[in-house]
Design an enzyme around this catalytic site. Sequence first.
Site, short mmCIF file in Angstrom:
data_model
loop_
_atom_site.label_atom_id
_atom_site.label_comp_id
_atom_site.label_asym_id
_atom_site.label_seq_id
_atom_site.Cartn_x
_atom_site.Cartn_y
_atom_site.Cartn_z
N ARG A 65 0.91 -1.72 0.02
CA ARG A 65 -0.36 0.15 0.04
C ARG A 65 0.95 1.05 -0.33
O ARG A 65 0.57 2.24 -0.49
CB ARG A 65 -0.81 0.15 1.08
CG ARG A 65 -1.87 0.78 1.07
CD ARG A 65 -2.72 0.66 2.57
NE ARG A 65 -3.95 2.35 2.82
CZ ARG A 65 -4.84 1.81 2.06
NH1 ARG A 65 -5.10 1.36 1.04
NH2 ARG A 65 -6.22 3.75 1.95
N HIS A 69 0.75 4.14 -2.70
CA HIS A 69 0.15 5.46 -2.79
C HIS A 69 1.68 6.64 -2.68
O HIS A 69 0.98 7.65 -3.53
CB HIS A 69 -0.28 5.41 -1.15
CG HIS A 69 -1.88 4.90 -0.72
ND1 HIS A 69 -2.39 5.88 -0.10
CD2 HIS A 69 -2.25 4.51 -0.95
CE1 HIS A 69 -3.56 5.06 -0.08
NE2 HIS A 69 -3.81 4.64 -1.17
N VAL A 73 1.23 9.67 -6.82
CA VAL A 73 1.42 11.12 -6.11
C VAL A 73 3.03 12.11 -6.76
O VAL A 73 3.81 11.55 -6.31
CB VAL A 73 1.34 11.21 -4.46
CG1 VAL A 73 1.07 12.69 -4.63
CG2 VAL A 73 -0.10 11.38 -4.06
N ASP A 77 8.65 8.61 -5.92
CA ASP A 77 10.37 8.87 -5.81
C ASP A 77 9.90 9.58 -4.28
O ASP A 77 10.90 9.72 -3.39
CB ASP A 77 9.89 10.70 -5.91
CG ASP A 77 8.50 11.49 -5.45
OD1 ASP A 77 7.31 10.63 -4.71
OD2 ASP A 77 7.85 12.77 -5.82
N ASN A 97 -4.75 9.71 2.93
CA ASN A 97 -3.88 8.80 4.13
C ASN A 97 -3.78 8.85 5.40
O ASN A 97 -3.50 6.76 6.22
CB ASN A 97 -1.83 9.28 3.50
CG ASN A 97 -1.83 8.76 2.21
OD1 ASN A 97 -2.45 7.69 1.72
ND2 ASN A 97 -0.41 9.82 1.51
N HIS A 196 -5.45 -6.60 -3.27
CA HIS A 196 -7.11 -6.62 -1.39
C HIS A 196 -6.59 -8.01 -1.39
O HIS A 196 -7.92 -8.88 -0.42
CB HIS A 196 -8.05 -5.53 -1.86
CG HIS A 196 -7.90 -4.45 -1.71
ND1 HIS A 196 -8.87 -3.47 -2.76
CD2 HIS A 196 -6.79 -3.44 -1.28
CE1 HIS A 196 -9.14 -2.19 -2.39
NE2 HIS A 196 -7.20 -2.22 -2.05
N ASP A 256 -3.65 -14.97 -3.75
CA ASP A 256 -4.36 -15.73 -4.15
C ASP A 256 -5.25 -15.10 -5.22
O ASP A 256 -5.10 -13.55 -5.31
CB ASP A 256 -4.46 -17.02 -3.29
CG ASP A 256 -5.49 -17.17 -2.53
OD1 ASP A 256 -6.30 -15.55 -2.64
OD2 ASP A 256 -5.79 -17.25 -1.40
#
Length: 330
Positions: A65, A69, A73, A77, A97, A196, A256
Amino acid sequence: MSVLMRVPIATFLVLIFVTVFEKGCNAQLSTTFYATTCPNISSVVLNVIQQAQRADVRAAPKLIRLHFHDCFVDGCDGSLLLDNADGILSEKDAFPNAGSVDGFGIVDNMKTALESVCPGVVSCADILALASQISVNLVGGPSYSVPLGRRDGRTANRAGANRELPSPLANLDELKSNFSAKGLDSTDLVALSGAHTFGRAKCNTFSHRLYNFANSGGPDQTIEPTYLETLRQTCPQNGVGTTLENLDQSTPDEFDNEYFENLQSGKGLLQTDQLLFSSTGSDTVAIVDRFGDSETEFFDAFVRSIIKMGNIAPLTGTQGEIRADCKRVN
């Protein structure tokens, strides 16, 4: 057998993709970038993640995650990792966030371990990319070679995080727009949503589906009735919004293709999950079916898509810096 020694899924296909992508888009990213400057990078990162995973079964999904995230954006970096400082409004405090992304301490531990063996060499942005690969493989997912060579940004973009990260309340058109803006298509959307297949979500990200969905006076009709009752027990109306629920009811801690089988049976937890299958006429429906029917197809597509995502606008060469501490610029 070591997790790093497993035979990769569709190895030949992935290597071709990586080579073409490197030559076509980012020649300075390479799967062998640290071969001489930090040859033990993978084993160092693996060791830290294994320790974290033993202490918290959610460590692996947290790291993936963070990578997602970060890349959405201003590119991959490491900007998400920066704390508030003079001239820096941390992306950690952006609405998508805050209270949602976690795992920063694990990243700090990886950075500390790498600095002890390869000081000033490995970027925080690359740590996120490599940690995602190792995390996926560690819990049963595919192995793949990660293009490396990213450098760290010197600023953050909280406004961009608020604007560009997908919302758990988004509709399908909004989701597709978010991904398209990053050069990602419907297959990438579905494949990356497949992350997920493990992890947890808070009640406040999906409870709107359970009671008065879209001011209808009732629940989201795409939720399977028995699953709806299970979720209502976990997340009662006006209950505690921070209670956690498994994203995948079947195999919550494994990577899976059960996630896609859940969508096919109306058991997607988040609105943005279930609509991939329940949006009649959408091209995402056939993709969900394909991945639900074949774990191999999902794994192959996931590898292509996460490599593609990891190549969103990286800083390379002399751009940016190699942070000594992922939380602050040098």
